[in-house]
Write an enzyme that holds these catalytic residues in place. Sequence first.
Site, PDB file in Angstrom:
ATOM      1  N   GLU A 136       0.819  -1.219   0.000  1.00 37.35           N
ATOM      2  CA  GLU A 136       0.000   0.000   0.000  1.00 37.35           C
ATOM      3  C   GLU A 136       0.854   1.272   0.000  1.00 37.35           C
ATOM      4  OE1 GLU A 136      -2.828  -0.463  -0.726  1.00 37.35           O
ATOM      5  OE2 GLU A 136      -3.843  -2.045   0.385  1.00 37.35           O
ATOM      6  N   HIS A 183      -7.090  -2.878   9.481  1.00 41.80           N
ATOM      7  CA  HIS A 183      -8.339  -3.576   9.215  1.00 41.80           C
ATOM      8  C   HIS A 183      -9.087  -3.743  10.536  1.00 41.80           C
ATOM      9  CE1 HIS A 183      -6.623  -5.574   5.298  1.00 41.80           C
ATOM     10  NE2 HIS A 183      -6.526  -4.257   5.305  1.00 41.80           N
ATOM     11  N   HIS A 236     -12.464  -2.837   2.753  1.00 41.16           N
ATOM     12  CA  HIS A 236     -11.032  -2.889   3.031  1.00 41.16           C
ATOM     13  C   HIS A 236     -10.692  -2.572   4.485  1.00 41.16           C
ATOM     14  CE1 HIS A 236      -6.828  -1.958   1.113  1.00 41.16           C
ATOM     15  NE2 HIS A 236      -6.696  -2.387   2.356  1.00 41.16           N
ATOM     16  N   HIS A 260      -2.857   2.664   8.529  1.00 40.71           N
ATOM     17  CA  HIS A 260      -3.866   1.868   7.829  1.00 40.71           C
ATOM     18  C   HIS A 260      -4.069   0.583   8.614  1.00 40.71           C
ATOM     19  CE1 HIS A 260      -6.176  -0.366   4.989  1.00 40.71           C
ATOM     20  NE2 HIS A 260      -5.194  -1.183   4.681  1.00 40.71           N
TER      21      HIS A 260
END
Length: 240
Positions: free
Chosen positions: A100, A121, A182, A119
């Site tokens: 990413e 999840h 995502h 970032h």
Amino acid sequence: MPADKTAKPAKTKATKAAPKAPTPAEDTALRRSIIDHCLAMNATGFNQGTSGNLSVRQGEAMLITPSGIPYATMSPEMIARMPLSGGREDAEGPRAPSSEWRFHRDILRARPEFNAVVHAHAPYATALAMTRRGIPASHYMVALFGGDDVRCADYATFGTQALSDAALAALAGRNACLLANHGLLACGPTLEKAMAIAVELEALARQHHLALQIGGPALLTPRQMADTHEMIRALNYGNG
């Protein structure tokens, strides 16, 4: 009348000083901080496995977590260094940067007020992202993220430029967003602040998710949100 021959100094355009290079000790400490935040992120259940990634601005470059390396086995030298003007082929280090890297690079390049990107999840934020819905003004804390809602970026395949472009659009005027199907993105002036914003976003996602189970939340009006933004500015709320 004779012309004034007094010479006036020419105006010169101020040049921006080059960022000071970190010392080896400072570089290692920053890399270690990235790893420590990754370990904390997983220890609390905020993230799972190697799915999350972090980056921190370092002068005209960024330090970013490597791809596919369990955090418990990560060492400072494994953290990749990438110029913000370059691509993956320009990365320095024994390990490839996170898949990413594009949205990390593009966010830090486009938003100079941010020095770190998180970032993850996170379960509740990801659950909302899987339904491709953002978070409306269901709680006044929505204002902490810069607007009257938390947007969900359009879907694009992970690791692509299309995903980076979608993330930048969703972050316009915001410091966080969801990524469709995502996870979440959170940005801040420091890694600690970016992580705090990410944690706040996951808490808000959980509260919004719970409210949806009992009929849905009552939304605050634009006027009520404007009052909240004004109060946040007056108290410097969330920046202490």
